[in-house]
Each structure stands twice: as C-alpha cells, then as structure tokens.
Design a protein around this motif. Structure first.
Motif, PDB file in Angstrom:
ATOM      1  N   GLY B  70       4.179   5.772  10.274  1.00  0.00           N
ATOM      2  CA  GLY B  70       4.687   4.417  10.119  1.00  0.00           C
ATOM      3  C   GLY B  70       5.391   4.207   8.795  1.00  0.00           C
ATOM      4  N   GLU B  71       5.563   2.916   8.447  1.00  0.00           N
ATOM      5  CA  GLU B  71       6.237   2.572   7.197  1.00  0.00           C
ATOM      6  C   GLU B  71       5.317   2.851   6.014  1.00  0.00           C
ATOM      7  N   LYS B  72       5.925   3.002   4.842  1.00  0.00           N
ATOM      8  CA  LYS B  72       5.132   3.310   3.631  1.00  0.00           C
ATOM      9  C   LYS B  72       4.038   2.270   3.371  1.00  0.00           C
ATOM     10  N   ILE B  73       2.893   2.752   3.017  1.00  0.00           N
ATOM     11  CA  ILE B  73       1.810   1.856   2.573  1.00  0.00           C
ATOM     12  C   ILE B  73       1.110   2.476   1.363  1.00  0.00           C
ATOM     13  N   ASN B  74       0.306   1.649   0.699  1.00  0.00           N
ATOM     14  CA  ASN B  74      -0.570   2.159  -0.348  1.00  0.00           C
ATOM     15  C   ASN B  74      -1.975   2.342   0.215  1.00  0.00           C
ATOM     16  N   ILE B  75      -2.635   3.351  -0.286  1.00  0.00           N
ATOM     17  CA  ILE B  75      -4.057   3.501   0.037  1.00  0.00           C
ATOM     18  C   ILE B  75      -4.819   3.637  -1.284  1.00  0.00           C
ATOM     19  N   ALA B  76      -6.109   3.333  -1.214  1.00  0.00           N
ATOM     20  CA  ALA B  76      -6.967   3.590  -2.381  1.00  0.00           C
ATOM     21  C   ALA B  76      -8.322   4.053  -1.876  1.00  0.00           C
ATOM     22  N   ILE B  77      -8.949   4.916  -2.649  1.00  0.00           N
ATOM     23  CA  ILE B  77     -10.292   5.393  -2.304  1.00  0.00           C
ATOM     24  C   ILE B  77     -11.209   5.136  -3.498  1.00  0.00           C
ATOM     25  N   THR B  78     -12.363   4.547  -3.184  1.00  0.00           N
ATOM     26  CA  THR B  78     -13.340   4.296  -4.247  1.00  0.00           C
ATOM     27  C   THR B  78     -14.634   5.035  -3.944  1.00  0.00           C
ATOM     28  N   GLY B  79     -15.412   5.236  -4.988  1.00  0.00           N
ATOM     29  CA  GLY B  79     -16.633   6.019  -4.885  1.00  0.00           C
ATOM     30  C   GLY B  79     -16.458   7.239  -5.768  1.00  0.00           C
ATOM     31  N   ASP B  80     -17.117   8.322  -5.409  1.00  0.00           N
ATOM     32  CA  ASP B  80     -16.937   9.581  -6.124  1.00  0.00           C
ATOM     33  C   ASP B  80     -16.548  10.600  -5.057  1.00  0.00           C
ATOM     34  N   VAL B  81     -15.240  10.717  -4.823  1.00  0.00           N
ATOM     35  CA  VAL B  81     -14.749  11.370  -3.604  1.00  0.00           C
ATOM     36  C   VAL B  81     -13.678  12.407  -3.918  1.00  0.00           C
ATOM     37  N   ASN B  82     -13.759  13.563  -3.260  1.00  0.00           N
ATOM     38  CA  ASN B  82     -12.685  14.570  -3.334  1.00  0.00           C
ATOM     39  C   ASN B  82     -11.756  14.364  -2.155  1.00  0.00           C
ATOM     40  N   PHE B  83     -10.485  14.129  -2.445  1.00  0.00           N
ATOM     41  CA  PHE B  83      -9.538  13.998  -1.333  1.00  0.00           C
ATOM     42  C   PHE B  83      -8.157  14.490  -1.739  1.00  0.00           C
ATOM     43  N   ILE B  84      -7.371  14.860  -0.746  1.00  0.00           N
ATOM     44  CA  ILE B  84      -5.997  15.290  -1.011  1.00  0.00           C
ATOM     45  C   ILE B  84      -5.045  14.632  -0.001  1.00  0.00           C
ATOM     46  N   PHE B 100      -2.283   5.245  -3.980  1.00  0.00           N
ATOM     47  CA  PHE B 100      -1.342   6.316  -3.635  1.00  0.00           C
ATOM     48  C   PHE B 100      -0.448   5.824  -2.512  1.00  0.00           C
ATOM     49  N   GLU B 101       0.852   6.086  -2.633  1.00  0.00           N
ATOM     50  CA  GLU B 101       1.764   5.697  -1.574  1.00  0.00           C
ATOM     51  C   GLU B 101       1.739   6.791  -0.511  1.00  0.00           C
ATOM     52  N   ILE B 102       1.606   6.418   0.739  1.00  0.00           N
ATOM     53  CA  ILE B 102       1.716   7.437   1.790  1.00  0.00           C
ATOM     54  C   ILE B 102       2.821   7.048   2.772  1.00  0.00           C
ATOM     55  N   GLU B 103       3.447   8.057   3.337  1.00  0.00           N
ATOM     56  CA  GLU B 103       4.553   7.799   4.267  1.00  0.00           C
ATOM     57  C   GLU B 103       4.323   8.539   5.575  1.00  0.00           C
ATOM     58  N   SER B 104       5.158   8.240   6.541  1.00  0.00           N
ATOM     59  CA  SER B 104       4.993   8.791   7.881  1.00  0.00           C
ATOM     60  C   SER B 104       4.877  10.313   7.854  1.00  0.00           C
ATOM     61  N   GLY B 105       3.855  10.836   8.525  1.00  0.00           N
ATOM     62  CA  GLY B 105       3.659  12.278   8.588  1.00  0.00           C
ATOM     63  C   GLY B 105       2.672  12.803   7.557  1.00  0.00           C
ATOM     64  N   ASP B 106       2.348  11.965   6.555  1.00  0.00           N
ATOM     65  CA  ASP B 106       1.367  12.402   5.546  1.00  0.00           C
ATOM     66  C   ASP B 106      -0.005  12.548   6.181  1.00  0.00           C
ATOM     67  N   GLN B 156      -8.763   9.582  18.037  1.00  0.00           N
ATOM     68  CA  GLN B 156      -8.563   8.148  18.179  1.00  0.00           C
ATOM     69  C   GLN B 156      -7.371   7.712  17.345  1.00  0.00           C
ATOM     70  N   LYS B 157      -6.834   6.530  17.673  1.00  0.00           N
ATOM     71  CA  LYS B 157      -5.789   5.935  16.842  1.00  0.00           C
ATOM     72  C   LYS B 157      -6.347   4.691  16.163  1.00  0.00           C
ATOM     73  N   ILE B 158      -5.956   4.491  14.913  1.00  0.00           N
ATOM     74  CA  ILE B 158      -6.313   3.239  14.233  1.00  0.00           C
ATOM     75  C   ILE B 158      -5.018   2.495  13.982  1.00  0.00           C
ATOM     76  N   ASN B 159      -4.823   1.408  14.713  1.00  0.00           N
ATOM     77  CA  ASN B 159      -3.585   0.650  14.564  1.00  0.00           C
ATOM     78  C   ASN B 159      -3.655  -0.317  13.394  1.00  0.00           C
ATOM     79  N   LEU B 160      -2.490  -0.505  12.757  1.00  0.00           N
ATOM     80  CA  LEU B 160      -2.419  -1.500  11.692  1.00  0.00           C
ATOM     81  C   LEU B 160      -1.752  -2.750  12.249  1.00  0.00           C
ATOM     82  N   LEU B 161      -2.376  -3.888  12.017  1.00  0.00           N
ATOM     83  CA  LEU B 161      -1.874  -5.159  12.524  1.00  0.00           C
ATOM     84  C   LEU B 161      -0.672  -5.602  11.706  1.00  0.00           C
ATOM     85  N   LYS B 162      -0.807  -5.487  10.378  1.00  0.00           N
ATOM     86  CA  LYS B 162       0.351  -5.746   9.524  1.00  0.00           C
ATOM     87  C   LYS B 162       0.228  -4.915   8.255  1.00  0.00           C
ATOM     88  N   ILE B 163       1.369  -4.781   7.570  1.00  0.00           N
ATOM     89  CA  ILE B 163       1.333  -4.066   6.304  1.00  0.00           C
ATOM     90  C   ILE B 163       2.005  -4.908   5.243  1.00  0.00           C
TER      91      ILE B 163
END
Lengths: 224, 314
Positions: B70-84, B100-106, B156-163
C-alpha cells in the motif's frame, strides 16, 4: 448490609456482607451492585458481585480508596428493586468421556455415581452470580452430603460446556478455561453469546436452573 | 477493496490486537484485557501520531513477519524488541521507540523480544477492526474483540481503514528497566497462611513458570502453607491479585484473568509495578516486598507522572 469495607490492593474496595452464603445475603449484594451501577460514580470502572462480597474497582488515575469508600458508606440503597428471574433447563450428558472427576467424587463423598446424578437432576438451583469466565453461572445449593473442595491443583484446560461442582455450588464452563471444579458432565447449550452486547448471558443472578440428562447422541446432535 | 494492508507471513507466538481494554463487565465475567504493558502501549501510539488509546498489535516473545502492501506509512515498535525491515535486497535494522517509514513490498520481521515478554507495533493510521463493548482488545479465551477474538494467523490479511498522509519521524530516548522486586499490598486472606508461610513468601525467591500467559503468571518456589482453609467462597478478582491454591504455589492474576476466584489471596501487586511485572520472562526469579496502601498510591502517581513525561517528550 455491608459488614466491613477494606482495600483489595490499591485500586479496589472489598465490601464484605458477612460469612453466610445464602440467597438473602446474595440478594443484598445484588441490590448494592445494581444501585451503584445505576449511579455511574466517577472513577469506578468495574463491579464484581459474588455470593457475599462486592468488589468495586476504580481507576487510580481518577480517584482513590478513601474517596470511593466514603461514597459507598453514604449510599442510599433502593430496597424496592426486585430481582427479575426466569427458569432455564440445561441439558447435560454424563458420559464417562465428559465426567472427568466422577470417580474422585464417589471416593470423596462416599456416594456412588448413580445417587450423585439422581441428586443433581432432581434439584432446582438458584443463580448467585456469573463470572470467572464470561457468562459462567454459579448455581446453589447442593445438599450438604454432596459438597467437596476444588481440585488441589487447578486444571490448565477444562473443556467448554463442562458442568462442575465445588462446595455448595454447580457451574457450567462457557469456554475452555483453566479451572479447579470437579467435572461431572457436559452441556451443549450456549450459555454466553458475545454478539448480544446488551444481554450476553443466558443465565443471570436470581434465575432458577434445572439440569436434564441427555445421551451422548443427543449431546453430539444438539441443535439450539 | 482495501488498498493498504499487511499480509501475515508468520504469526508469532501470541499476536493480538489490543487497546485500553473493556470496563464495567466484570459482573458478567469479562475482564479488562487490553495491552499488558500499558506504558509501552501508549508510547507506541504517540510515536506514530495516533490517539493514545488506539488499537495496536501486541506480540509476545517471537513477533510476526508482515508484508506491507500500500501507500507509505510510519510504524513504531515499543518494548525491548529485535526487528528488521527488509526492502528489496537490503535490510534495515530496527530500533525501538523510533518511527520507520515503510512502503509497498517491505517486510517487517519482528524477530523477538529481548529479555522481556511483550512488544507493541503501531502504525500511522487505523486498522480495520471489530469493536465489542467499545474495545477491540482480543480476548482469546472468550473469543471477544478484533479478529473474531483469536490470535493472528499465518496468511491472514490485516486491512487498514485509513492512513495518515503526513509522516512525521519521531524518536524517544527510553530504555525499559527491569524490576525483580515486586511490591505488594497484603491480601484479604493474608492470615490464612502460617507464620512460616508468610515469612517464606517475603524472604524467598519465586521462579516464574512457563505456564504463564495473559491470564495469569504461575510461580514456583517455597510452598506457602495454608492453616485456615485452602478454599474461600468464590469472589471477585482484580489484576495483580495473588491467589495461593492448596498446592502452595502462588498465581498472579493478569489482564485476561478470570473475574471470580476461590483460592485465598495472599496479596495484590501494586498498580505501579504491573507493567514491569508482566514483562518478566519464565525462569526469572522474583521477590515480594510488602508496602502500605498510601505508599502504593504515591508510587502510582510517580509512575503515571513518568509515563506522561515520556509521552510529552515525543
């Protein structure tokens, strides 16, 4: 009447209505519960009525124990509120595969299973409260010779629909859940409906419940 | 047609939607639920510019692997987490408390929590979720809330209602601290236990068992001897209440706890320590310390103030 109010942790009031567990004490608890619920007191975010206690949970960001205690002590309880009650028949299959603790009961009670079931199926139960898991009814009163404690270590999983006994009460597990009651059979009846937000519980405090024996086939093909 | 969505390539161990939880339903047997670690939940929402009480994805231990379309969005992760974040053939190392900005295909790979249990994923936008009793918190025991009341599942798919089209990058300098000293207030059945039992309860360490989840935390250690009655008349429970069944091993009630219980309560964990308690992993040794109600109230004020300070720093 509330006999004593103390704190349960830092965000709840523990209202004790006395040691007696009977229908008249329980009716008092339910009256307090309904009155407080109607008043929508700021900061209170949950009420848990049980046989002889009422726990009032509050949001520590908005209020505290002292404030809520004072409010509860000065409440005018509407004693004219009648408990609305209905009668419900609950089908139960006592096939060995469902009656997980019947042997333990025979041993503890020194009564054989035929007599245990006879006793349960002829009885009218009163619903004292609902909870533990969504919609689970606590039904009393079992005869004195039919009373037994919980399991020493609760089961990690009790199957959905299990009918259990502990002390003077019977209950029905509306979901698979951890639990320590002595399971004697299983009901296919839907006791809790989460899609009915206004009235999700089939059985509510004050209702009268009877159990009716069904075969394993009837259990399997049960259609509501 | 939803044009913005996540596809779940790996679900993780216990991945659910959570928000602030449900109120006023204890009497029918429905607990609060909601995010286990409330502070990290609120921070996740603030980072992406959402309302603080918006739904997020909560994961435990191993998180999900998600593909975004989909279109670019920001994500954030909190806690003590390893992610890429995997983009084409490159790989971006994730940092918690940072957008972090993520884009389609990420692909967002939430590999694991680090010496903690729960982490939170927020997005600059809104998930398309079902609410029950004004909350979408998933209660997997009663099958209530978002995703039919179930954990997220692979494919499964998680749909976004709006961004949100305005993407502001945000960052917070924050490191989660651990506490292994859990402060409690005496429970209503404190005197059901022998002098020796009470002493052991405060002097000895207890190990968090593997049989712990969003409902409760089982502890192992010295057996707490009951000298009155190993059962009480079933009565209401609250988050943080510590029940001791006949086997003498304490169980702490957590956010999806049963609303009623029949085992004596030796104590209740103070509200200020709850977020830290739930983050302790199985195998951790904890100790209990008794404090008075007035101290617990002050400690909560302090904890709340700290949380508000962190929120205002974003």
């Amino acid at each position: 009447m509330i006999k004593n109010i103390s704190n349960l942790g830092d965000a709840a009031l523990y209202c004790d209505f006395g040691n007696e567990v009977n229908q008249s004490t329980n009716t008092e608890v339910i009256k307090y519960f309904k009155s407080i619920q109607k008043k929508n007191i700021e900061g209170i975010n949950n009420l848990t009525p049980s046989y002889n206690k009422l726990i009032i949970s509050f949001d520590l960001k908005m209020t505290n124990f002292k404030v809520i205690k004072k409010i509860v002590e000065n409440l005018n309880i509407d004693s004219h509120d009648e408990l609305k009650s209905k009668k419900i028949e609950v089908p139960v299959c006592t096939h060995e595969s469902f009656a997980l603790d019947i042997s333990r009961l025979e041993e503890k009670l020194k009564i054989n299973r035929v007599k245990i079931y006879e006793n349960i199926f002829k009885k009218e139960f009163f619903c004292y409260m609902t909870g533990f898991i969504a919609g689970m009814p606590f039904l009393g009163d079992l005869d004195i010779n039919m009373r037994v404690n919980r399991l020493d270590t609760p089961r990690v999983k009790v199957p959905k629909g299990s009918v259990g006994l502990t002390e003077q009460f019977a209950n029905i597990y509306t979901f698979e859940s951890p639990g320590g009651w002595n399971v004697i059979g299983n009901s296919p009846l839907k006791i809790f409906d989460s899609f009915n937000e206004k009235d999700p519980n089939l059985i509510n405090p004050g209702d009268i419940v009877t159990f009716k024996e069904i075969s394993k086939d009837q259990h399997q093909n049960f259609n509501e | 047609m939803n044009k913005n969505y996540f596809k779940i390539l790996r679900a993780g161990i216990n991945t659910t939607f959570q928000d602030g939880g449900r109120k006023n339903l204890y009497h029918i047997g429905i607990p609060f639920s909601g995010a286990m670690d409330n502070r990290n939940y609120l921070l996740a929402n603030k980072l992406v510019g959402n309302k603080l009480e918006s739904p997020v994805i909560e994961f435990a231990y191993q998180g999900p692997l998600l593909e975004y379309l989909g279109e670019k969005i920001n994500i954030a992760i909190t806690g003590d987490v390893n992610f890429i974040i995997k983009r084409n053939n490159s790989k971006i190392d994730g940092v918690c408390y940072q957008t972090f900005e993520i884009e389609s295909g990420d692909k967002l790979d939430i590999i694991s929590t680090n010496k903690s249990v729960y982490g939170y994923l927020s997005i600059s936008g809104e998930f398309d979720l079902k609410y029950q009793w004004s909350s979408c918190s998933t209660n997997t025991k009663a099958n209530i809330g978002a995703n039919e009341g179930k954990k997220l599942n692979v494919d499964q798919k998680i749909n976004l209602l709006k961004i949100n089209k305005n993407l502001n990058s945000k960052k917070l300098n924050y490191v989660n601290t651990r506490i292994e000293n859990i402060r409690i207030i005496k429970g209503t059945n404190f005197d059901y236990f022998s002098k020796k039992g009470k002493d052991l309860f405060f002097e000895k360490e207890f190990t968090i068992s593997k049989l712990s989840d969003r409902m409760g935390m089982r502890l192992q250690g010295s057996k707490i001897e009951n000298i009155v009655n190993t059962n009480i008349k079933s009565e209401g429970l609250i988050k943080g209440a510590i029940q001791v069944p006949a086997d003498g091993n304490p169980i702490i009630m957590l956010s999806d706890h049963g609303t009623i219980g029949g085992y004596p309560k030796i104590g209740v964990v103070i509200s200020a320590d709850y977020d830290k308690l739930v983050q302790l992993t199985p195998g951790t040794k904890i100790k209990f310390e008794e404090i008075e109600l007035s101290s617990a109230e002050s400690l909560y004020k302090l904890y709340e103030l700290e949380t508000q300070n962190l929120i205002s720093q974003i």
